[in-house]
Structures are given as C-alpha cells and as structure tokens.
Design a protein around this motif. Structure first.
Motif, short mmCIF file in Angstrom:
data_model
loop_
_atom_site.label_atom_id
_atom_site.label_comp_id
_atom_site.label_asym_id
_atom_site.label_seq_id
_atom_site.Cartn_x
_atom_site.Cartn_y
_atom_site.Cartn_z
N ALA A 1 22.25 -4.60 -43.63
CA ALA A 1 23.00 -5.44 -42.70
C ALA A 1 22.15 -6.61 -42.24
CB ALA A 1 23.45 -4.61 -41.50
N PRO B 1 27.27 -17.28 -45.66
CA PRO B 1 27.93 -16.09 -46.21
C PRO B 1 29.03 -16.40 -47.22
CG PRO B 1 27.61 -15.82 -43.86
CD PRO B 1 27.29 -17.25 -44.18
N PHE C 1 26.96 -12.39 -50.07
CA PHE C 1 27.10 -11.49 -48.93
C PHE C 1 28.38 -10.68 -49.11
CE2 PHE C 1 24.39 -13.37 -45.33
CZ PHE C 1 23.57 -14.07 -46.19
N THR D 1 31.03 -7.70 -46.68
CA THR D 1 31.35 -7.17 -45.36
C THR D 1 31.70 -5.69 -45.48
OG1 THR D 1 32.24 -9.31 -44.67
CG2 THR D 1 32.82 -7.41 -43.33
N LYS E 1 32.51 -2.02 -42.94
CA LYS E 1 32.88 -1.55 -41.60
C LYS E 1 31.72 -0.76 -41.00
CE LYS E 1 37.24 -2.87 -41.13
NZ LYS E 1 37.67 -3.77 -40.04
N ASP E 2 31.33 -1.15 -39.81
CA ASP E 2 30.34 -0.38 -39.06
C ASP E 2 30.98 0.97 -38.72
OD1 ASP E 2 28.74 0.81 -37.10
OD2 ASP E 2 28.25 -1.09 -36.15
N ASN F 1 33.56 -2.42 -36.38
CA ASN F 1 33.48 -3.87 -36.54
C ASN F 1 33.02 -4.23 -37.96
OD1 ASN F 1 34.15 -4.22 -33.83
ND2 ASN F 1 32.01 -4.19 -33.18
N ASP F 2 33.43 -5.42 -38.42
CA ASP F 2 32.94 -5.93 -39.70
C ASP F 2 31.47 -6.31 -39.57
OD1 ASP F 2 35.35 -5.59 -40.95
OD2 ASP F 2 36.02 -7.66 -40.62
N THR F 3 30.68 -5.95 -40.57
CA THR F 3 29.25 -6.24 -40.55
C THR F 3 28.86 -6.88 -41.87
OG1 THR F 3 28.83 -4.33 -39.13
CG2 THR F 3 26.94 -5.24 -40.32
N LEU F 4 28.14 -8.01 -41.80
CA LEU F 4 27.65 -8.67 -43.01
C LEU F 4 26.50 -7.87 -43.61
CD1 LEU F 4 27.50 -12.47 -42.06
CD2 LEU F 4 28.94 -11.42 -43.82
#
Length: 274
Positions: free
Chosen positions: A119, A129, A134, A136, A138-139, A144-147
């Motif tokens: 991440a 991004p 990159f 995405t 899901k945390d 939440n969306d995480t790169l």
C-alpha cells in the motif's frame, strides 16, 4: 571468495534482466560497472530506481535500456537533466514508466518482504496513479479503497560501497540512500568497493554492515569506482569530467570514445586483493 574483476562481474548481467542501481542522482553511483555494462553491449535492461542520474544516462546512451521506472531522472545542478536518457525517451527507444520515488521504493520493499504488493499513500490529487501501474484494493479493516503498487524483484542490485570483504560483507558511510533496501529486494547483489578489507573488520562491529554476504554474488575492488560522481568522505563530483562526458556523449562516436577513454581506469580493478 567472491572477489572478481569488473569485466567478469558485468558478464553476470544478462540481456532483458531487471536491475536496480545504488546511490542517487550523482552520488555514489557504481559508475565503473555502469560503463562496463555499456562496453559489453548488454541490451534490454529494465532499470528500477527512484532517482537515477548518471547511471540512467550512460545506459541510455549505450542503448542498454528497455525501460526505466523512476520518480525522477536528473544529473543535479549544475549539470541539468540527463540528456541521453531524455533523447532515448523522446525517440521511443525506451519505455518510461513514470512514478514517484516513494512508490518505486514501495515496490522494492514489497519484494524484500516477500509480499505481492504494498500500500502507498499521499497521492490524493495526483495524476501518477492513472499513468503508473497502481491498483486499488479494499482495506479489509475499514472497507476503504487503498492504492497499492506491485512487488518488483530485480535480478540484480548493483551497489558501490566504501568497504567490502571478499565474502561480500559491505559498509557504506554516510547515508546508504536506498542501497540497503535494494540489496534485500534483488535476487542477487554485485558490489564494487573503494576498499577491500579483512573480514575481521566486520566481525569487530557487525552493526555497521549494511549489506551482508548472504545476498552478494560478486565483489569488485574498484577504487574511485563511482567517479565522476561523488562518494561521501572520499571524493566529490568531478565537474570537469562530468562536463567532458556530456560533451562526448552528444554523438554515438563520441560516446564510444568516452567508453574507450575510461576503460583503462575502470579496469584497473584487479579483482584480487593486493
């Protein structure tokens, strides 16, 4: 014993491999090894480094690069941009994977940790991004969306150090920049060293070892092996030599002359402790 010559160490690097190169911009670049790679005509290399400079420019001038993944490529002041890298990119001779320095290092860190990705944060409002590789996810804790960036495991990390022994233990004085991480991310390491010292030197202060022998394939005794770039507490950037390189490398014939001019100096690396 892993000590060898500059020529033999450079032969370990094969066409189309992924490399990461120590130092940064015009500081502690394994320049003698970079020039030797160009002399040997290695092709299709994929350079992964947050902030290359002289190294990327020489390899681009030699037609050695297939791609560069970096946050910036420059020779620093007062030399400006890396002109041969820029020309190669503009002509479409290499693929520039634009990135950010922390993201490049996160990809190497993921490889060092044996993870598929890592991440990253701090890219809100940035276009990076959308143009870099990159993704995405899901945390799992917040939803939440995480790169994330992919792990990149180079075939080789090529590093210039202050001191090494014949077994591959190495010390870097001053900042190691990203060399410590590079040595852990890559499959194997090639070292060039200002000095070859006895292993007892490392045993006396093991906490000073930046690169341990278990990662290292080859060690080259290369006094002034980062010239014309700088090495902390050894020598500064050689400005006249850097400008001479920039002048000669304007043309293919001039670049070949430059490689010939520097060959005897680079190859004085004996490969055997005196």
């Amino acid at each position: 014993m892993k000590q060898t010559t500059l020529e033999q160490a450079a032969k370990l690097v094969r066409n189309d491999q992924i490399v990461t190169i120590g130092g940064t911009l015009s500081q502690r670049i394994p320049a003698a090894m970079v020039r030797e790679l160009a002399r040997q005509g290695v092709k299709g290399l994929h350079l992964v480094k947050a902030s290359p400079g002289y190294d990327a420019d020489v390899l681009a001038a030699g037609g050695c690069l297939a791609s560069v993944r970096a946050g910036m490529v420059t020779l620093e002041q007062p030399f400006g941009m890396a002109p041969n890298f820029r020309k190669a990119a503009e002509r479409g001779e290499l693929d520039v994977i634009e990135n950010a320095c922390p993201a490049v290092m996160a990809s190497l860190q993921a490889a060092a940790y044996g993870l598929p990705f890592q991440a990253v944060a701090g890219f809100a409002g940035s276009d990076v991004p959308s143009i870099a590789p990159f993704a995405t996810v899901k945390d799992p804790f917040t939803g939440n969306d995480t790169l994330v960036v992919p792990a990149i495991r180079p075939d080789w990390a090529i590093l210039h150090v202050h001191e090494a022994d014949v077994r591959g233990n190495a010390r870097i004085y001053g900042t190691p920049v990203w060399d410590r991480l590079m040595s852990r991310a890559a499959k194997r390491v090639i070292l060039t060293a200002e000095k070859i010292v006895d292993t007892s030197h490392f045993v006396a202060q093991p906490e000073m070892t930046v690169v341990p022998e278990i990662f290292v394939e080859a060690v080259v005794h290369a006094p002034s092996g980062a010239w014309p770039t700088a090495v902390f507490d050894c020598y500064d950037i050689d400005e006249p030599a850097m400008r001479h390189y920039l002048e000669l490398s304007r043309t293919p014939d001039g670049f070949r002359k430059y490689l010939e001019e520097t060959a005897s100096q680079d190859r004085r690396a004996l490969g055997v402790a005196a």
